[in-house]
Design an enzyme around this catalytic site. Sequence first.
Site, mmCIF file in Angstrom:
data_model
loop_
_atom_site.group_PDB
_atom_site.id
_atom_site.type_symbol
_atom_site.label_atom_id
_atom_site.label_comp_id
_atom_site.label_asym_id
_atom_site.label_seq_id
_atom_site.Cartn_x
_atom_site.Cartn_y
_atom_site.Cartn_z
ATOM 1 N N ASP A 46 0.849 -1.196 0.000
ATOM 2 C CA ASP A 46 0.000 0.000 0.000
ATOM 3 C C ASP A 46 0.883 1.243 0.000
ATOM 4 O OD1 ASP A 46 -2.113 -1.729 0.246
ATOM 5 O OD2 ASP A 46 -2.211 -1.550 2.430
HETATM 6 N N1 URA Z 1 -1.050 -6.025 3.921
HETATM 7 C C1 URA Z 1 -1.604 -4.799 3.931
HETATM 8 O O1 URA Z 1 -2.649 -4.581 4.516
HETATM 9 N N2 URA Z 1 -0.961 -3.792 3.276
HETATM 10 C C2 URA Z 1 0.235 -3.970 2.652
HETATM 11 O O2 URA Z 1 0.788 -3.009 2.100
HETATM 12 C C3 URA Z 1 0.785 -5.248 2.652
HETATM 13 C C4 URA Z 1 0.137 -6.272 3.294
#
Ligand code: URA
Length: 243
Positions: free
Chosen positions: A103
Site C-alpha cells: 500500500d
Molecule cells: N497487507 C496490507 O494490509 N498492506 C500492505 O501493504 C501489505 C500487506
Amino acid sequence: MLLEKMLQSQGFGSRKNCQQLIKNGAVQIQDLIITDPKYKLALNDLEFQVYGESYQYREKVYVALNKPAGYECSHQSTHHFSVFDLFDDVLMNRGLQTVGRLDQDTTGLLLLTDDGQFLQALTHPKKHVPKVYRMQTADPVTDEQIVQLTQGVELRNEKGVFAATDVERLALHELQMAIHQGVYHQVKRMLAAVGNKVERLHRQQIGQLRLQALAEGEWVYLTETQILAAKNQCNEPVADVTL
Ligand code: URA
C-alpha cells in the site's frame, strides 16, 4: 552477442537508438570506444560504459527497495509518487515490475524485477512464500488477538481462512507476524478482523531475505544468494546488503 543487441537488452532503447549511441562514440568497453554496432561480445562478467557511466551486463535484474511511505506500486499513480520514480530510464526500459504490491502508506522491503518467472514464483498463491510484517496498532495487542491471528480469520469476499505464523508482540502496540498469502490489504484486514487497527505497517522480510541495512528510498541489485533467499530456498535469513 552483437553490441547493439546487448545494449538494447540492457534498456538503452530501440535497436536504432542503440546503433546511434554506438556510432556517436558513446559506448566504451574496457576503455576502448567501440563504434561498430555489429561488434561481437562475450557476456560473461561484461562491464561497459555509456557516456562515461559504468554498467554491468545483467541478463535479468532483481532489485530490493526499502519503500518509503507515500509511494504507490503502480505506473499510473494518481495521488502519490510512484515507486518507479525511484529508478532511472535504463532500468525502466527493461520493463521492471513490482513483485506484488505494498500500500502507499506501507514501508519496507519491495522487490522489483524484469524476470517473469521469478515474479510468478513469489506471487503465485500456491507458493506460500512467507512475508514478515511489523506494525504499530491503534489498540494494545491482546493475547486473544494473537491466538486468533494464529488460528486464522475469515476476510470478507475471500475464500478460506487467513492465518499468520510467528506472531510476536514486540511492545504493547507493536506486533510482528508472517503471512503466507497476499490478498488485498491482507494484514490490515486481518488486524481489523480481530478487533484492532494497523496504524503503521512495515515489511521486514520476504522468504529468507531480510531488510537490514537499506535506508528508506534506497535500492540494491540482489545477488544470487539473495535471490534464492527471497524465494525461500535458503535455510537462514540473508540480509538485503552483502556486507
Ligand atoms: N497487507 C496490507 O494490509 N498492506 C500492505 O501493504 C501489505 C500487506
